[in-house]
Design a protein around this motif. Structure first.
Motif, PDB file in Angstrom:
ATOM      1  N   SER A  19      84.051 -12.064  -4.388  1.00 33.04           N
ATOM      2  CA  SER A  19      84.872 -11.390  -3.092  1.00 33.04           C
ATOM      3  C   SER A  19      82.925 -11.350  -3.585  1.00 33.04           C
ATOM      4  N   ILE A  20      82.955 -11.552  -1.452  1.00 29.99           N
ATOM      5  CA  ILE A  20      81.759 -11.610  -1.006  1.00 29.99           C
ATOM      6  C   ILE A  20      81.887 -10.843   0.473  1.00 29.99           C
ATOM      7  N   THR A  45      76.428   5.271  -4.417  1.00 29.76           N
ATOM      8  CA  THR A  45      75.940   5.074  -5.845  1.00 29.76           C
ATOM      9  C   THR A  45      75.374   3.647  -5.513  1.00 29.76           C
ATOM     10  N   PHE A  46      73.725   3.262  -5.478  1.00 28.43           N
ATOM     11  CA  PHE A  46      73.258   2.303  -5.887  1.00 28.43           C
ATOM     12  C   PHE A  46      73.828   1.035  -6.650  1.00 28.43           C
ATOM     13  N   LEU A  47      74.064   0.068  -5.897  1.00 30.65           N
ATOM     14  CA  LEU A  47      74.690  -0.653  -5.870  1.00 30.65           C
ATOM     15  C   LEU A  47      72.994  -2.069  -7.280  1.00 30.65           C
ATOM     16  N   ILE A  48      72.523  -2.729  -6.278  1.00 27.61           N
ATOM     17  CA  ILE A  48      71.743  -2.970  -6.360  1.00 27.61           C
ATOM     18  C   ILE A  48      71.246  -4.200  -4.646  1.00 27.61           C
ATOM     19  N   SER A  49      68.947  -4.205  -5.631  1.00 27.31           N
ATOM     20  CA  SER A  49      68.675  -4.758  -3.218  1.00 27.31           C
ATOM     21  C   SER A  49      68.014  -5.400  -3.679  1.00 27.31           C
ATOM     22  N   ILE A  50      67.572  -5.786  -2.563  1.00 27.70           N
ATOM     23  CA  ILE A  50      66.166  -7.241  -2.254  1.00 27.70           C
ATOM     24  C   ILE A  50      65.214  -7.328  -1.802  1.00 27.70           C
ATOM     25  N   LYS A  56      66.819 -14.334  -3.474  1.00 30.30           N
ATOM     26  CA  LYS A  56      67.966 -13.620  -4.357  1.00 30.30           C
ATOM     27  C   LYS A  56      67.535 -12.951  -5.060  1.00 30.30           C
ATOM     28  N   ASN A  57      68.708 -12.123  -5.867  1.00 35.17           N
ATOM     29  CA  ASN A  57      67.790 -11.489  -6.969  1.00 35.17           C
ATOM     30  C   ASN A  57      70.127 -10.813  -7.764  1.00 35.17           C
ATOM     31  N   GLU A  58      69.612 -11.247  -8.837  1.00 39.34           N
ATOM     32  CA  GLU A  58      70.890 -10.637  -9.410  1.00 39.34           C
ATOM     33  C   GLU A  58      70.944  -9.846 -10.602  1.00 39.34           C
ATOM     34  N   ASP A  59      72.106  -9.257 -11.180  1.00 39.74           N
ATOM     35  CA  ASP A  59      72.604  -8.409 -11.594  1.00 39.74           C
ATOM     36  C   ASP A  59      73.724  -7.881 -11.827  1.00 39.74           C
ATOM     37  N   GLY A  60      73.530  -8.972 -13.661  1.00 42.20           N
ATOM     38  CA  GLY A  60      75.257  -9.451 -13.910  1.00 42.20           C
ATOM     39  C   GLY A  60      75.686  -9.526 -12.996  1.00 42.20           C
ATOM     40  N   ARG A  61      77.288  -9.034 -12.996  1.00 38.62           N
ATOM     41  CA  ARG A  61      78.529  -9.746 -11.800  1.00 38.62           C
ATOM     42  C   ARG A  61      78.356  -9.538 -10.346  1.00 38.62           C
ATOM     43  N   PHE A  62      76.193  -9.293 -10.526  1.00 38.94           N
ATOM     44  CA  PHE A  62      76.381  -8.906  -8.722  1.00 38.94           C
ATOM     45  C   PHE A  62      75.227  -9.543  -8.159  1.00 38.94           C
ATOM     46  N   THR A  63      75.487 -10.587  -7.390  1.00 38.74           N
ATOM     47  CA  THR A  63      73.985 -10.930  -6.823  1.00 38.74           C
ATOM     48  C   THR A  63      74.300 -10.761  -4.926  1.00 38.74           C
ATOM     49  N   LYS A  71      68.748 -13.831   9.473  1.00 40.51           N
ATOM     50  CA  LYS A  71      68.666 -12.111   9.122  1.00 40.51           C
ATOM     51  C   LYS A  71      70.146 -11.972   8.893  1.00 40.51           C
ATOM     52  N   HIS A  72      70.359 -12.004   7.628  1.00 37.63           N
ATOM     53  CA  HIS A  72      72.343 -12.120   7.540  1.00 37.63           C
ATOM     54  C   HIS A  72      71.829 -11.796   5.885  1.00 37.63           C
ATOM     55  N   LEU A  73      72.122 -10.670   5.153  1.00 36.12           N
ATOM     56  CA  LEU A  73      72.869 -10.799   3.824  1.00 36.12           C
ATOM     57  C   LEU A  73      73.596 -11.076   3.415  1.00 36.12           C
ATOM     58  N   SER A  74      74.333 -11.066   2.182  1.00 36.20           N
ATOM     59  CA  SER A  74      74.883 -11.106   1.136  1.00 36.20           C
ATOM     60  C   SER A  74      75.575 -10.636   0.090  1.00 36.20           C
ATOM     61  N   LEU A  75      76.448 -10.158  -0.584  1.00 38.71           N
ATOM     62  CA  LEU A  75      76.812  -9.122  -2.030  1.00 38.71           C
ATOM     63  C   LEU A  75      77.797 -10.544  -2.617  1.00 38.71           C
ATOM     64  N   HIS A  76      77.757 -11.277  -3.896  1.00 42.18           N
ATOM     65  CA  HIS A  76      78.592 -11.818  -4.449  1.00 42.18           C
ATOM     66  C   HIS A  76      79.223 -11.190  -5.839  1.00 42.18           C
ATOM     67  N   ILE A  77      80.253 -10.906  -5.532  1.00 43.22           N
ATOM     68  CA  ILE A  77      80.625 -10.202  -7.469  1.00 43.22           C
ATOM     69  C   ILE A  77      81.636 -10.636  -7.723  1.00 43.22           C
ATOM     70  N   VAL A  78      81.032 -11.583  -8.664  1.00 41.25           N
ATOM     71  CA  VAL A  78      82.215 -12.095 -10.058  1.00 41.25           C
ATOM     72  C   VAL A  78      81.604 -12.030 -11.057  1.00 41.25           C
ATOM     73  N   PRO A  79      82.711 -12.436 -11.721  1.00 44.36           N
ATOM     74  CA  PRO A  79      84.381 -12.074 -11.452  1.00 44.36           C
ATOM     75  C   PRO A  79      84.939 -11.050 -10.568  1.00 44.36           C
ATOM     76  N   SER A  80      85.435 -10.723  -9.514  1.00 41.74           N
ATOM     77  CA  SER A  80      85.975  -9.539  -8.994  1.00 41.74           C
ATOM     78  C   SER A  80      86.855  -8.332 -10.220  1.00 41.74           C
ATOM     79  N   GLN A  81      86.492  -7.189 -10.456  1.00 43.11           N
ATOM     80  CA  GLN A  81      87.410  -6.185 -11.340  1.00 43.11           C
ATOM     81  C   GLN A  81      87.876  -5.580 -10.938  1.00 43.11           C
ATOM     82  N   PRO A  82      89.030  -4.814 -10.746  1.00 40.93           N
ATOM     83  CA  PRO A  82      90.011  -3.124  -9.544  1.00 40.93           C
ATOM     84  C   PRO A  82      88.644  -2.202  -9.933  1.00 40.93           C
ATOM     85  N   GLY A  83      88.561  -1.706 -10.732  1.00 39.30           N
ATOM     86  CA  GLY A  83      87.106  -0.819 -10.685  1.00 39.30           C
ATOM     87  C   GLY A  83      86.040  -0.974  -9.535  1.00 39.30           C
TER      88      GLY A  83
END
Lengths: 111, 115
Positions: A19-20, A45-50, A56-63, A71-83
């Motif tokens: 998921s991007i 709820t807080f997820l991740i910051s930079i 780049k900043n990584e935390d588990g499945r989240f980058t 002037k662009h940021l993106s959140l990558h979730i790998v692998p995506s889960q139903p939750g």
């Protein structure tokens, strides 16, 4: 004047895929960026910051990736889960404790 | 764990009523914030406070006031509720700015309906 923009109101992704989520900002003074996740009838709820000194900043499945020149940021979730199905907000701050939030992207993970 | 609580999860009021929304945090945070969340508009800052008895207007303060008499409590007041104030109201708190962490901690929200 929307200083932080999330141009995709919704996104659907197959379970297990990437998921991007994207976020654009206009104020070059922003120096800290956060992603929040929100379920219905709950507070965000807080997820991740930079910080702006990183790209780049990584935390588990989240980058989170930051491209200051665009002037662009993106959140990558790998692998995506139903939750992961929720509304995701990006937020930005500079010089003080105030956060400026985007309009949110509703992510739906398809089993 | 930081805990931010809000006095009501759901509230129904009539146009013209005075409405109080209460927020309490238990982590001794200096900063407290009130937002409203509306579909397609994200979270918009109404008021915030850096210290007891201090308040500053956010992006949409019209029709609202706030009170912070104690560090742990931040109240949002709708002086005369109107239907366009029907929304989800979210309270948050945070420590003073740390270059490595601007995280705000949110309460569960109050869904206010003004009839």
């Amino acid at each position: 004047d929307q200083q932080v923009k999330q141009n995709s109101p919704s996104l659907s992704v197959q379970e297990g895929r990437i998921s991007i989520l994207n976020c654009d900002y206009t104020n070059s003074m922003f120096d800290y960026f956060l992603w929040y996740k929100k379920y219905p009838a709950e507070g965000p709820t807080f997820l991740i910051s930079i910080s702006s000194i990183k790209d780049k900043n990584e935390d588990g499945r989240f980058t989170v990736f930051l491209n200051k020149s665009a002037k662009h940021l993106s959140l990558h979730i790998v692998p995506s889960q139903p939750g992961d199905s929720a509304v995701y907000f990006c937020a930005a701050s500079f010089g003080n404790e105030k956060l400026t939030f985007g309009t949110g992207t509703r992510l739906t993970i398809i089993p | 764990d930081v805990k931010v609580t809000q006095s009501s999860r759901y509230l129904v009021k009539r146009t013209g009523e005075k409405v109080f929304l209460e927020c309490v945090q238990d982590m001794d945070h200096e900063n407290m914030f009130w937002y409203r969340q509306d579909p397609g508009l994200g979270l918009r800052l109404i008021y915030f406070s850096y210290d007891v008895k201090m308040k500053e207007k956010g992006d949409i303060p019209e029709g609202y006031s706030v009170s912070r008499e104690k560090k742990e409590r931040f109240s949002l007041i709708l002086e005369s509720a109107s239907t366009n104030q029907t929304s989800m109201y979210l309270c948050a708190s945070s420590l003073p700015r740390d270059p490595t962490n601007d995280e705000q901690f949110f309460g569960p929200g109050t869904r206010l309906t003004v009839l």
